[in-house]
Motif scaffolding. Structure first.
Motif, mmCIF file in Angstrom:
data_model
loop_
_atom_site.group_PDB
_atom_site.id
_atom_site.type_symbol
_atom_site.label_atom_id
_atom_site.label_comp_id
_atom_site.label_asym_id
_atom_site.label_seq_id
_atom_site.Cartn_x
_atom_site.Cartn_y
_atom_site.Cartn_z
ATOM 1 N N ARG A 157 -73.144 -19.284 -25.279
ATOM 2 C CA ARG A 157 -74.392 -19.671 -24.633
ATOM 3 C C ARG A 157 -74.278 -19.598 -23.105
ATOM 4 N NH1 ARG A 157 -74.589 -21.117 -29.591
ATOM 5 N NH2 ARG A 157 -76.547 -21.618 -30.627
ATOM 6 N N LEU A 158 -73.103 -19.842 -22.582
ATOM 7 C CA LEU A 158 -72.906 -19.770 -21.133
ATOM 8 C C LEU A 158 -72.816 -18.324 -20.654
ATOM 9 C CD1 LEU A 158 -70.261 -22.634 -20.742
ATOM 10 C CD2 LEU A 158 -72.752 -22.797 -20.596
ATOM 11 N N LEU A 159 -72.249 -17.449 -21.490
ATOM 12 C CA LEU A 159 -72.047 -16.041 -21.126
ATOM 13 C C LEU A 159 -73.109 -15.103 -21.696
ATOM 14 C CD1 LEU A 159 -68.202 -15.981 -21.698
ATOM 15 C CD2 LEU A 159 -69.278 -15.212 -19.583
ATOM 16 N N ASP A 160 -73.890 -15.600 -22.656
ATOM 17 C CA ASP A 160 -74.865 -14.844 -23.438
ATOM 18 C C ASP A 160 -74.185 -14.318 -24.705
ATOM 19 O OD1 ASP A 160 -77.651 -13.413 -23.595
ATOM 20 O OD2 ASP A 160 -76.158 -11.878 -24.068
ATOM 21 N N VAL A 161 -74.857 -14.541 -25.825
ATOM 22 C CA VAL A 161 -74.270 -14.209 -27.129
ATOM 23 C C VAL A 161 -73.936 -12.725 -27.243
ATOM 24 C CG1 VAL A 161 -74.697 -14.137 -29.612
ATOM 25 C CG2 VAL A 161 -75.359 -16.163 -28.301
ATOM 26 N N THR A 162 -74.835 -11.865 -26.803
ATOM 27 C CA THR A 162 -74.575 -10.429 -26.888
ATOM 28 C C THR A 162 -73.452 -10.014 -25.940
ATOM 29 O OG1 THR A 162 -76.881 -10.001 -27.473
ATOM 30 C CG2 THR A 162 -75.589 -8.137 -26.662
ATOM 31 N N GLU A 163 -73.489 -10.527 -24.720
ATOM 32 C CA GLU A 163 -72.496 -10.135 -23.720
ATOM 33 C C GLU A 163 -71.090 -10.566 -24.106
ATOM 34 O OE1 GLU A 163 -72.969 -8.219 -21.099
ATOM 35 O OE2 GLU A 163 -75.100 -8.017 -21.578
ATOM 36 N N ILE A 164 -70.941 -11.746 -24.680
ATOM 37 C CA ILE A 164 -69.586 -12.241 -24.981
ATOM 38 C C ILE A 164 -68.911 -11.377 -26.035
ATOM 39 C CG2 ILE A 164 -70.106 -13.887 -26.842
ATOM 40 C CD1 ILE A 164 -68.176 -15.853 -25.477
ATOM 41 N N MET A 165 -69.696 -10.754 -26.901
ATOM 42 C CA MET A 165 -69.104 -9.884 -27.920
ATOM 43 C C MET A 165 -68.389 -8.692 -27.275
ATOM 44 S SD MET A 165 -69.711 -11.403 -30.691
ATOM 45 C CE MET A 165 -70.727 -12.807 -31.122
ATOM 46 N N MET A 166 -68.985 -8.158 -26.232
ATOM 47 C CA MET A 166 -68.357 -7.040 -25.519
ATOM 48 C C MET A 166 -67.241 -7.527 -24.602
ATOM 49 S SD MET A 166 -71.713 -4.690 -24.647
ATOM 50 C CE MET A 166 -72.641 -6.043 -23.915
ATOM 51 N N GLU A 167 -67.449 -8.689 -24.001
ATOM 52 C CA GLU A 167 -66.469 -9.182 -23.035
ATOM 53 C C GLU A 167 -65.185 -9.663 -23.689
ATOM 54 O OE1 GLU A 167 -69.157 -11.806 -21.108
ATOM 55 O OE2 GLU A 167 -69.811 -10.276 -19.669
ATOM 56 N N CYS A 168 -65.228 -9.968 -24.981
ATOM 57 C CA CYS A 168 -63.984 -10.276 -25.694
ATOM 58 C C CYS A 168 -63.028 -9.080 -25.634
ATOM 59 C CB CYS A 168 -64.273 -10.643 -27.149
ATOM 60 S SG CYS A 168 -64.940 -12.301 -27.381
ATOM 61 N N TYR A 169 -63.587 -7.875 -25.578
ATOM 62 C CA TYR A 169 -62.788 -6.652 -25.450
ATOM 63 C C TYR A 169 -62.552 -6.278 -23.983
ATOM 64 C CZ TYR A 169 -63.754 -5.806 -30.420
ATOM 65 O OH TYR A 169 -63.842 -5.903 -31.786
ATOM 66 N N ASP A 170 -63.640 -6.336 -23.179
ATOM 67 C CA ASP A 170 -63.568 -5.806 -21.813
ATOM 68 C C ASP A 170 -63.035 -6.805 -20.794
ATOM 69 O OD1 ASP A 170 -64.711 -3.521 -22.870
ATOM 70 O OD2 ASP A 170 -66.757 -4.108 -22.328
ATOM 71 N N GLU A 171 -63.349 -8.101 -21.003
ATOM 72 C CA GLU A 171 -62.946 -9.139 -20.039
ATOM 73 C C GLU A 171 -62.376 -10.354 -20.772
ATOM 74 O OE1 GLU A 171 -63.008 -8.840 -16.848
ATOM 75 O OE2 GLU A 171 -64.260 -7.049 -16.547
ATOM 76 N N PRO A 172 -61.301 -10.152 -21.543
ATOM 77 C CA PRO A 172 -60.790 -11.270 -22.352
ATOM 78 C C PRO A 172 -60.320 -12.448 -21.522
ATOM 79 C CG PRO A 172 -59.232 -9.437 -22.344
ATOM 80 C CD PRO A 172 -60.502 -8.918 -21.741
ATOM 81 N N ASP A 173 -59.742 -12.192 -20.345
ATOM 82 C CA ASP A 173 -59.275 -13.310 -19.506
ATOM 83 C C ASP A 173 -60.432 -14.179 -19.058
ATOM 84 O OD1 ASP A 173 -56.707 -12.392 -19.794
ATOM 85 O OD2 ASP A 173 -56.630 -11.406 -17.833
ATOM 86 N N MET A 174 -61.551 -13.552 -18.735
ATOM 87 C CA MET A 174 -62.722 -14.318 -18.330
ATOM 88 C C MET A 174 -63.234 -15.176 -19.489
ATOM 89 S SD MET A 174 -66.457 -13.044 -16.953
ATOM 90 C CE MET A 174 -66.940 -12.433 -18.570
ATOM 91 N N VAL A 175 -63.277 -14.587 -20.686
ATOM 92 C CA VAL A 175 -63.734 -15.341 -21.848
ATOM 93 C C VAL A 175 -62.820 -16.534 -22.098
ATOM 94 C CG1 VAL A 175 -64.196 -15.264 -24.325
ATOM 95 C CG2 VAL A 175 -64.832 -13.325 -22.886
ATOM 96 N N HIS A 176 -61.509 -16.307 -22.008
ATOM 97 C CA HIS A 176 -60.569 -17.417 -22.216
ATOM 98 C C HIS A 176 -60.757 -18.501 -21.147
ATOM 99 C CE1 HIS A 176 -58.205 -16.166 -25.635
ATOM 100 N NE2 HIS A 176 -58.008 -14.960 -25.124
ATOM 101 N N MET A 177 -61.060 -18.104 -19.943
ATOM 102 C CA MET A 177 -61.277 -19.082 -18.878
ATOM 103 C C MET A 177 -62.475 -19.986 -19.210
ATOM 104 S SD MET A 177 -61.783 -18.358 -14.794
ATOM 105 C CE MET A 177 -60.540 -17.049 -14.897
#
Length: 344
Positions: A145-165
């Motif tokens: 919800r903070l990153l957007d549901v659609t965006e977080i799906m891609m960012e798990c691959y492209d920006e995993p460190d940001m997602v973990h943060m």
């Protein structure tokens, strides 16, 4: 009221006739004669709504509002509120790694979180014949919800460190939030992690399970248990990592075959589900929900650790005649089984 919740789960599982435990809270607006907007803004009305639901139904436990916008609002998310629908989060507040670094962990009590904790404190004074569960969102679903549901799906691959943060900060807040509910007298939490159900098993194992486990380890004890909820359609494939969270019980949605899921659940672990909340409770008829409930029970009650429930949170405008028919079907199933046992 403080209870031995491990014993409660054991007794629930051992009972030959098991009480249903639907995620039933928002339809209280109809019993109170108020709007959803009024309900989410008033702790007295929330507590009284829980009391009225408990008075009307023979549910195994009382469950507070599954409002999955509360925690995101604490972080600064905008929400959309209406008179007849559950609140929803609008837009994203974390755009990139800099935004993730700058994201502040809110204090418990900010936005409406204090009001919801207060509602539980009042509810446990009104309901003493069954456990009282608070509702909270899971770590990955909050991050989505903070990153957007659609965006977080891609960012798990492209920006995993940001997602973990973001996950670290979400988990930190949720842990303190659940502790506040425990201090308020709740007997446990129904922890909703639905967005995880959209992930692959590998991503769920990396981005959800470890954070849920951290929360569970921090708050769960004999008197306070976590019921993990995931209504995604990939839950059967990711059940190993879900079970690794260590939650005391599990709740699954109607996107899966509940009997197939039960074959993967340890015999001593309670699993709940999964009558369609929208299709049956909200838009069905008393006869259609009766048939659906009996079918789920016929398929799943051979597993002693199964407890009949809704597949997810029951929508606010669901017809009470349908809710009553659900409980009637549960009673009908056990009465029929008892009669068949006598005849044999």
């Amino acid at each position: 009221m403080k209870r031995d919740m491990r014993k409660w789960l054991e007794e629930l599982q051992a009972a030959p006739v098991k009480k249903a435990m639907p995620v039933l809270s928002f339809p209280a607006v109809q019993l109170l004669g108020i709007s959803v907007k009024e309900l989410i803004s008033d702790s007295d009305r929330q507590a009284e709504g829980m009391r009225l639901v408990a008075q009307r139904t023979d549910a195994a436990a009382a469950v507070s509002l599954m409002d999955l916008s509360v925690e995101a609002e604490c972080f600064g998310s905008a929400i959309r509120v209406s008179d007849r629908e559950v609140p929803t989060v609008v837009g994203r507040i974390v755009e990139d790694e800099e935004g993730a670094k700058a994201l502040e962990v809110p204090r418990v009590g900010s936005a409406r979180s204090g009001l919801y904790v207060e509602a539980i404190m009042k509810a446990v004074e009104l309901i003493d014949d069954r456990p009282v569960f608070a509702g909270a969102i899971g770590p990955f679903s909050l991050a989505a919800r903070l990153l957007d549901v659609t965006e977080i799906m891609m960012e798990c691959y492209d920006e995993p460190d940001m997602v973990h943060m973001v996950m670290e900060k979400a988990t930190s807040f949720l842990t303190e939030y659940c502790k506040a509910y425990r201090e308020a007298g709740a007997n446990g939490i129904v922890l909703a992690e639905p967005v995880t159900g959209l992930l692959s098993p590998a991503l769920a194992e990396e981005f959800s399970a470890p954070y849920v486990k951290r929360l569970v380890d921090a708050v769960q004890d004999d008197s306070f248990v976590i019921i993990y909820h995931n209504c995604g359609n990939n839950t059967i494939q990711m059940i190993d990592s879900i079970l690794d969270t260590g939650a005391a019980a599990y709740h699954f949605g109607n996107a899966i075959d509940m009997a197939q899921m039960l074959a993967r659940i340890p015999a001593g672990t309670v699993a709940m589900g999964n009558v369609d909340p929208a299709g049956e409770f909200c838009h069905g008829t008393p006869e259609s929900i009766r048939r659906a409930t009996l079918q789920v029970m016929e398929n799943c009650c051979p597993y002693p650790n199964f407890v009949i429930s809704s597949g997810c949170d029951i929508p606010p405008m669901s017809k009470w005649e349908n809710i009553d028919a659900f409980f009637g079907a549960v009673q009908e199933y056990y009465e029929c089984r008892s009669a068949q046992g006598v005849s044999r």
